[in-house]
Design a protein around this motif. Sequence first.
Motif, PDB file in Angstrom:
ATOM      1  N   GLY A  83      85.052  -0.334  -0.059  1.00  0.00           N
ATOM      2  CA  GLY A  83      86.053  -0.982  -0.541  1.00  0.00           C
ATOM      3  C   GLY A  83      86.563  -0.714  -1.679  1.00  0.00           C
ATOM      4  O   GLY A  83      85.835  -0.592  -2.598  1.00  0.00           O
ATOM      5  N   SER A  84      87.868  -0.628  -1.876  1.00  0.00           N
ATOM      6  CA  SER A  84      88.917  -0.300  -2.951  1.00  0.00           C
ATOM      7  C   SER A  84      89.108  -1.612  -3.598  1.00  0.00           C
ATOM      8  O   SER A  84      90.203  -2.022  -3.247  1.00  0.00           O
ATOM      9  N   ASN A 117      90.400   3.903   3.316  1.00  0.00           N
ATOM     10  CA  ASN A 117      90.198   2.379   3.397  1.00  0.00           C
ATOM     11  C   ASN A 117      90.390   1.965   4.978  1.00  0.00           C
ATOM     12  O   ASN A 117      89.853   0.790   5.455  1.00  0.00           O
ATOM     13  N   TYR A 136      90.829  -5.179  -0.541  1.00  0.00           N
ATOM     14  CA  TYR A 136      89.926  -4.412   0.298  1.00  0.00           C
ATOM     15  C   TYR A 136      89.740  -5.184   1.571  1.00  0.00           C
ATOM     16  O   TYR A 136      89.859  -6.376   1.572  1.00  0.00           O
TER      17      TYR A 136
END
Length: 323
Positions: free
Chosen positions: A120-121, A83, A125
Amino acid sequence: MKSRPKSEPRGARPGDLPAMRSVAAAALHLDQDGAELVDLLWDGPDTAPPLRVVAESDGEVVGVALGSLSTAGTGGGLRGHVNLIAVAPAAQGRGHGRALLAALERRLLDSGAETLVVRGSTPAYAWPGIDPRYTAAVCLAEAAGYERTREAVNMTVDLATAPLDTAEQERLLTAQGLTIRPLTGRDQPGFGEWMRGWGGSWQAEAALALARPTGSVHVAVRETDGGTEYLGFACQGSNRRSWFGPMGTEESLRGRGVGAVLLRRCLADQRAAGLTSAEIGWTGPLRFYSRTVGAAVGRVFWLYAKEPGEASRHARTEGRTQS
C-alpha cells in the motif's frame, strides 16, 4: 510457450476510466467496490499519467495497471508502487498481466524509482499488499522476481452485533474534562499541527476521511484557556467506505477508554451509513480490537519487494518499447 498480447500496453487516458472500472469490477471478485478502487488509485498522491497503463484487445480495454511513487523513509530514494493490476476474466491467460506489469515497471523506473514494491502506498491505498486468494496476482509477482517481505492483516467487525454504545464511557470522560466529538473544518489549523507530530501519512489520511462524503473523523479534546488540546483521533472511510483507520491516542491517556470511544463512534457512523461489516485496515493491536468490538482476523495480505537489478532486468526483457 507463453502467450503474448498482440499489442503492448499504452498509457491510460481519462476517457478510459469507464472501461477500467468495468475491468476492475469484474476481476476483483473479493472486493465489491472494485470499480471505486480505480478512481481512488487514479487520483492518489504522487501518481502521474505515465504510471497509469491499460491493455487492449481488438480495440477494447481488457486490463489496467496503476502505480505511484513514494519516498522510502528519511533520506531514502524513490520507491515505485504497483498498486493495481487487473485483467478482465475473459482476457486472462493471454499474457496481459505480464505485459501490464512490465510496462508499469518501466514507467516507475523511468520516473526515478530505485526499488519496486507491491504494498500500500499511503495515504491513498486499496490494500496493504496482495490478498493471496488472488492466486494469479501472487503467481505474477513471484514470477517477475518479487520476494515476499512480510504480512499484514485486516480485522473484520460485524456491525450488527458489535457493542457500539458509548454513552456511559463518554460520561466518565466528560467528568475528567475530556470531550469526544466529530472533527470539523473549523478545527484547522490546530488539528493539522497536532497531527504532524504523529509523522507518517496519518495527517493526510485524516484529511482524506474528512473530505469524503462517507468518511468521518472523531477526536478527543480538552478545552483550556489556551484553546483546544487534541488528545486522540480516529478515522473511517479514508480510502474505502468499509475500512476503519488510522487511529491514535496520546500515550498519557491510553488505557482510559478514549480509544474505545473513538473506535466505536467511527464504526457507528459506518453502521448508520448502511454497512453491515467493517474492516480494520493494516491492524496493529489485535487484542484491543477483539476485546472492544469483537473484531476477528479477516483478510491477510502479502507484501512484496524487488531488488533494483532484478527490477531493471524484468522490465527490459518483458517489454519491447515503452508505449
